[in-house]
Design a protein around this motif. Structure first.
Motif, PDB file in Angstrom:
ATOM      1  N   PRO A 392       0.816  -1.215   0.000  1.00 29.16           N
ATOM      2  CA  PRO A 392       0.000   0.000   0.000  1.00 29.16           C
ATOM      3  C   PRO A 392       0.851   1.266   0.000  1.00 29.16           C
ATOM      4  O   PRO A 392       1.977   1.283   0.504  1.00 29.16           O
ATOM      5  CB  PRO A 392      -0.811  -0.114   1.295  1.00 29.16           C
ATOM      6  CG  PRO A 392      -0.790  -1.559   1.644  1.00 29.16           C
ATOM      7  CD  PRO A 392       0.542  -2.068   1.171  1.00 29.16           C
ATOM      8  N   ARG A 393       0.284   2.310  -0.558  1.00 29.03           N
ATOM      9  CA  ARG A 393       0.908   3.626  -0.536  1.00 29.03           C
ATOM     10  C   ARG A 393       0.293   4.465   0.594  1.00 29.03           C
ATOM     11  O   ARG A 393      -0.829   4.228   1.012  1.00 29.03           O
ATOM     12  CB  ARG A 393       0.672   4.348  -1.868  1.00 29.03           C
ATOM     13  CG  ARG A 393       1.174   3.611  -3.088  1.00 29.03           C
ATOM     14  CD  ARG A 393       0.727   4.317  -4.370  1.00 29.03           C
ATOM     15  NE  ARG A 393       1.105   3.574  -5.561  1.00 29.03           N
ATOM     16  CZ  ARG A 393       0.717   3.892  -6.797  1.00 29.03           C
ATOM     17  NH1 ARG A 393      -0.080   4.943  -6.982  1.00 29.03           N
ATOM     18  NH2 ARG A 393       1.095   3.169  -7.832  1.00 29.03           N
ATOM     19  N   ARG A 541      -1.068 -13.134   9.477  1.00 28.79           N
ATOM     20  CA  ARG A 541       0.400 -13.196   9.524  1.00 28.79           C
ATOM     21  C   ARG A 541       0.957 -13.465   8.130  1.00 28.79           C
ATOM     22  O   ARG A 541       1.914 -12.825   7.684  1.00 28.79           O
ATOM     23  CB  ARG A 541       0.837 -14.305  10.480  1.00 28.79           C
ATOM     24  CG  ARG A 541       2.361 -14.495  10.568  1.00 28.79           C
ATOM     25  CD  ARG A 541       2.705 -15.929  10.906  1.00 28.79           C
ATOM     26  NE  ARG A 541       2.298 -16.837   9.857  1.00 28.79           N
ATOM     27  CZ  ARG A 541       2.100 -18.143  10.024  1.00 28.79           C
ATOM     28  NH1 ARG A 541       2.249 -18.681  11.229  1.00 28.79           N
ATOM     29  NH2 ARG A 541       1.733 -18.906   9.014  1.00 28.79           N
ATOM     30  N   ASP A 542       0.358 -14.431   7.417  1.00 27.97           N
ATOM     31  CA  ASP A 542       0.849 -14.774   6.088  1.00 27.97           C
ATOM     32  C   ASP A 542       0.614 -13.659   5.079  1.00 27.97           C
ATOM     33  O   ASP A 542       1.417 -13.457   4.170  1.00 27.97           O
ATOM     34  CB  ASP A 542       0.160 -16.056   5.587  1.00 27.97           C
ATOM     35  CG  ASP A 542       0.604 -17.292   6.344  1.00 27.97           C
ATOM     36  OD1 ASP A 542       1.670 -17.235   6.983  1.00 27.97           O
ATOM     37  OD2 ASP A 542      -0.129 -18.295   6.299  1.00 27.97           O
ATOM     38  N   GLY A 546       4.322  -6.757   5.166  1.00 28.19           N
ATOM     39  CA  GLY A 546       5.579  -6.552   5.866  1.00 28.19           C
ATOM     40  C   GLY A 546       6.135  -5.150   5.770  1.00 28.19           C
ATOM     41  O   GLY A 546       7.224  -4.873   6.278  1.00 28.19           O
ATOM     42  N   GLN A 547       5.400  -4.242   5.143  1.00 27.02           N
ATOM     43  CA  GLN A 547       5.926  -2.899   4.928  1.00 27.02           C
ATOM     44  C   GLN A 547       6.016  -2.102   6.232  1.00 27.02           C
ATOM     45  O   GLN A 547       6.984  -1.371   6.451  1.00 27.02           O
ATOM     46  CB  GLN A 547       5.046  -2.150   3.918  1.00 27.02           C
ATOM     47  CG  GLN A 547       5.506  -0.755   3.611  1.00 27.02           C
ATOM     48  CD  GLN A 547       4.605  -0.041   2.619  1.00 27.02           C
ATOM     49  OE1 GLN A 547       4.973   0.998   2.093  1.00 27.02           O
ATOM     50  NE2 GLN A 547       3.432  -0.568   2.339  1.00 27.02           N
ATOM     51  N   CYS A 548       5.013  -2.230   7.111  1.00 25.27           N
ATOM     52  CA  CYS A 548       5.030  -1.445   8.343  1.00 25.27           C
ATOM     53  C   CYS A 548       5.179  -2.361   9.558  1.00 25.27           C
ATOM     54  O   CYS A 548       4.654  -3.475   9.593  1.00 25.27           O
ATOM     55  CB  CYS A 548       3.787  -0.569   8.466  1.00 25.27           C
ATOM     56  SG  CYS A 548       2.231  -1.432   8.698  1.00 25.27           S
ATOM     57  N   VAL A 549       5.901  -1.875  10.551  1.00 20.02           N
ATOM     58  CA  VAL A 549       6.244  -2.683  11.729  1.00 20.02           C
ATOM     59  C   VAL A 549       5.018  -3.108  12.535  1.00 20.02           C
ATOM     60  O   VAL A 549       4.939  -4.272  12.952  1.00 20.02           O
ATOM     61  CB  VAL A 549       7.256  -1.931  12.629  1.00 20.02           C
ATOM     62  CG1 VAL A 549       7.468  -2.668  13.941  1.00 20.02           C
ATOM     63  CG2 VAL A 549       8.582  -1.758  11.889  1.00 20.02           C
ATOM     64  N   PRO A 550       4.052  -2.240  12.812  1.00 24.02           N
ATOM     65  CA  PRO A 550       2.924  -2.667  13.651  1.00 24.02           C
ATOM     66  C   PRO A 550       2.219  -3.902  13.106  1.00 24.02           C
ATOM     67  O   PRO A 550       1.851  -4.796  13.868  1.00 24.02           O
ATOM     68  CB  PRO A 550       2.000  -1.441  13.637  1.00 24.02           C
ATOM     69  CG  PRO A 550       2.906  -0.292  13.392  1.00 24.02           C
ATOM     70  CD  PRO A 550       3.950  -0.810  12.448  1.00 24.02           C
ATOM     71  N   CYS A 551       2.042  -3.965  11.795  1.00 22.56           N
ATOM     72  CA  CYS A 551       1.366  -5.109  11.189  1.00 22.56           C
ATOM     73  C   CYS A 551       2.319  -6.300  11.056  1.00 22.56           C
ATOM     74  O   CYS A 551       1.961  -7.431  11.383  1.00 22.56           O
ATOM     75  CB  CYS A 551       0.805  -4.709   9.826  1.00 22.56           C
ATOM     76  SG  CYS A 551      -0.030  -6.035   8.944  1.00 22.56           S
ATOM     77  N   LEU A 594      -5.439  -3.677   6.409  1.00 21.01           N
ATOM     78  CA  LEU A 594      -5.116  -5.038   6.826  1.00 21.01           C
ATOM     79  C   LEU A 594      -4.672  -5.063   8.281  1.00 21.01           C
ATOM     80  O   LEU A 594      -5.238  -5.781   9.112  1.00 21.01           O
ATOM     81  CB  LEU A 594      -4.039  -5.639   5.915  1.00 21.01           C
ATOM     82  CG  LEU A 594      -3.729  -7.135   6.120  1.00 21.01           C
ATOM     83  CD1 LEU A 594      -3.187  -7.753   4.836  1.00 21.01           C
ATOM     84  CD2 LEU A 594      -2.758  -7.410   7.255  1.00 21.01           C
ATOM     85  N   GLY A 595      -3.661  -4.290   8.598  1.00 23.44           N
ATOM     86  CA  GLY A 595      -3.183  -4.265   9.973  1.00 23.44           C
ATOM     87  C   GLY A 595      -4.186  -3.656  10.935  1.00 23.44           C
ATOM     88  O   GLY A 595      -4.315  -4.092  12.084  1.00 23.44           O
ATOM     89  N   GLN A 596      -4.933  -2.667  10.451  1.00 22.46           N
ATOM     90  CA  GLN A 596      -5.894  -1.987  11.312  1.00 22.46           C
ATOM     91  C   GLN A 596      -7.040  -2.891  11.735  1.00 22.46           C
ATOM     92  O   GLN A 596      -7.658  -2.666  12.779  1.00 22.46           O
ATOM     93  CB  GLN A 596      -6.428  -0.750  10.589  1.00 22.46           C
ATOM     94  CG  GLN A 596      -5.369   0.329  10.373  1.00 22.46           C
ATOM     95  CD  GLN A 596      -5.775   1.336   9.312  1.00 22.46           C
ATOM     96  OE1 GLN A 596      -6.931   1.365   8.872  1.00 22.46           O
ATOM     97  NE2 GLN A 596      -4.832   2.162   8.881  1.00 22.46           N
TER      98      GLN A 596
END
Length: 620
Positions: A392-393, A541-542, A546-551, A594-596
């Protein structure tokens, strides 16, 4: 730019696969096998080659389909043709789950192990495949099998997809899947017939369906059949209205996006139409990968021209001359039917130049995803089409200002687009009479799990969850309802006491939940909720890019804490407290949805059910 390439070349088949997408190279600078006299004086490639970067993912698909994997030699040849560094190309190829960078058998069965399939025969199917072919990914022989996340076949669980590489590659979807049929397909057996769409309301002869009125009734391979059932009436009405008139009707309809964000569609289209930067693009996001979601697949398999017509209207209204359908890679039947539909529409003048003699042009290109859930996020989808990793951007800028190729872009999913047809034909005010005051129109719901009649349902916004479950026949006889997962893996659990919640954007928001992509997954009293939560955590997880640490870190730690709780190791109190902290951190600090939302289902289950009463998984 100097490229340091591997000292290995492609096989003849790999070279043919790449050249089928890019054309035969014109010089040794571009990868030709024979030197031309001009090669000593003129270097070809450079900017011209790099302008074809957007073809990287289609090229990788072509090589995977031909050879069964992407070898260093093939990657080397791709890099030479596109003039991109090998590390860059490797980073893209390794990002997508459907590409293999290690040798594997040419025939591969992908067996769904996600929550809709695992308890409906998926686990038993995996056990039988392991007995016959060895552990997942075993490279010996001509066939192997792999565990897969949701394949979008939930209404007929368990699901499987079989891919056979070669000069004439084939792919088959299969549901419900059994070991004998999978084995027969792996051995090159005939493709199973495409099943009739599982739309119980249509099967019952129910009148009043709007979005699904043609599904199961028209021949999806025939443009004439589509037109005989009202096809392209909406496009003619749009031309009569004019671009501004179409947008006016959308604003009057109060249509909100059906992808989860619920953004007003009229405002989105109007922002692109008014943007002076050119060109404009229209994208249909058909990469539905949310576990439990299958509505786009059903519509595209059985009414493909509807999406093409709606995209053409979007192009007309927003001043876009080109559009892309980004289709989930696990939908081979939808791919075949869309390819044929686009060819027919182009041949009959519904795509191309001077459509309907109205002086506007629009065409569509079909792009295939490659097994990355994150590419359902619109900016990750842009990166994928452009030939990059699907990451994502940051926003802003928003897609209406800087989208695909950094140009103004409209992005809508299939369900949103086919709603446009009714709005243009009938008028926005009439459409707004359906549903609730703030959530207008019909909605599609994907019912799966422990219900008597799983399938795709259509209902007006505002139907209650209880009424929807009654349409599906409720839970099977002898079972009692335990929980409903509303909105998919990124949604939230509902209890039997919450069935009277109104399914509208405002009511679900007030209830602390979401409709998301329209998933309604039902669990009865036999469900193993700790296992379900662990599967959801494993999925996120899969699928984290992997772009941002929290996720990237949070999804791993979430799965680890759930494993300790299920296994009875560690302190249950501390792990539950840790889970809540992780979920808050992911929600507040992740770069995208996704992470949110990766912890929403877990958080709701911990709050509403005694899932880990004894910290061993016994609190089912």
């Amino acid at each position: 730019m100097d490229l340091v390439l591997h000292d290995v070349g492609p096989t003849e088949g790999e070279r043919e696969a790449v050249d089928a997408v890019l054309g035969v190279p014109g010089s040794m600078w571009e990868g030709a096998t024979e030197r031309l006299s001009s090669d000593d004086h003129v270097a070809r490639g450079g900017h011209a080659a790099r302008r074809q970067r957007h073809l990287l993912v289609p090229i990788l698909h072509a090589v995977q389909a031909r050879a069964g994997w992407i070898s260093p030699g093939a990657l080397n040849y791709i890099c030479r043709r596109l003039t991109i560094p090998p590390a860059d190309a490797y980073g893209v190829a390794s990002f997508y789950a459907l590409f293999s960078l290690e040798p594997q058998a040419p025939a591969v069965a992908h067996i769904c192990t996600d929550i809709a399939c695992r308890d409906r025969g998926g686990d038993a199917l995996c056990a039988e495949m392991e007995r016959r072919l060895g552990p997942p990914g075993a490279a010996d022989g001509e066939a192997t099998w792999l565990e897969s996340p949701c394949l979008g076949l939930c209404e007929r669980a368990p699901g499987a997809m079989v891919s056979i590489a070669g000069a004439e590659p084939v792919e088959h979807s299969l549901a419900p899947a059994d070991a004998d049929t999978v084995a027969d397909l792996l051995a090159g057996g005939p493709a199973p017939p495409v099943p009739h769409p599982q739309v119980p309301q249509a099967q019952d002869g129910q009148d009043g369906l709007r979005l699904l009125r043609r599904v199961g009734r028209v021949d999806p391979s025939s443009l004439d059949s589509y037109r005989a059932h009202g096809g392209y009436e909406a496009l003619r009405a749009a031309v009569d209205l004019g671009p501004a008139g179409v947008i006016r009707e959308l604003n009057d309809s109060q249509l909100l996006g059906r992808g989860g964000a619920a953004f007003p569609i009229g405002r989105k289209w109007e922002a692109v139409a008014r943007n002076p930067r050119r060109p404009h693009y229209v994208i249909c996001n058909a990469d539905e990968s949310e576990p439990g979601t299958f509505k786009d697949r059903v519509v595209l398999e059985h009414d493909p021209f509807a999406t093409i017509e709606a995209m053409t209207i979007a192009g007309y209204a927003t001043g876009a001359e080109y559009g892309y359908i980004y289709l989930r890679g696990e939908y081979p039947v939808a791919w075949e039917r869309l390819v044929e539909a686009i060819v027919q529409a182009r041949g009959r003048g519904y795509l191309g130049r001077d459509i309907l003699a109205a002086g506007f042009a629009f065409d569509i290109e079909l792009r295939r995803g490659a097994g990355a859930y994150i590419c359902g996020e619109e900016t990750a989808l842009f990166n994928s089409i452009e030939g990059h990793r699907g990451e994502p951007r940051s926003k802003p800028p928003f897609p209406v200002d800087s989208g695909l190729f950094r140009r103004p872009t409209v992005v809508n999913n299939v369900e949103t687009l086919i709603n446009v047809l009714n709005i243009v034909r009938e008028g926005g005010p009439r459409y707004a009479e359906i549903g609730t005051e703030r959530s207008t129109g019909p909605r599609l719901f994907c019912l799966s799990g422990s219900v008597r009649r799983p399938g795709l349902y259509e209902a007006a916004m505002g139907i209650t969850l209880r009424e929807l479950l009654e349409l599906a026949g409720g839970v099977p006889e002898g079972r009692t309802l335990r929980a409903v997962l509303l909105g998919g893996a990124a949604g939230r659990f509902m209890t039997p006491d919450e069935l009277d919640v109104e399914l509208s954007f405002e009511a679900t928001r007030e209830a602390g939940t979401t409709m998301g992509s329209g998933v309604v997954m039902v669990f009865d009293d036999a469900a193993d909720l700790p296992a379900v939560l662990r599967r959801i955590a494993s999925f996120f997880r899969d699928e984290s890019c992997g772009q941002c640490v929290p996720c990237r870190v949070g999804t791993v730690r979430q799965e680890e804490a759930l494993a300790r709780l299920a296994n009875g190791t560690g302190s249950a109190e501390q792990d539950i407290a840790l889970l809540r902290e992780i979920i808050v951190a992911m929600r507040d600090a992740s770069i995208c949805g996704l992470g949110q939302t990766a912890g929403d289902a877990v958080e709701s289950a911990l709050a509403k059910f005694d899932v880990f009463t004894d910290a061993t998984g016994g609190g089912r």
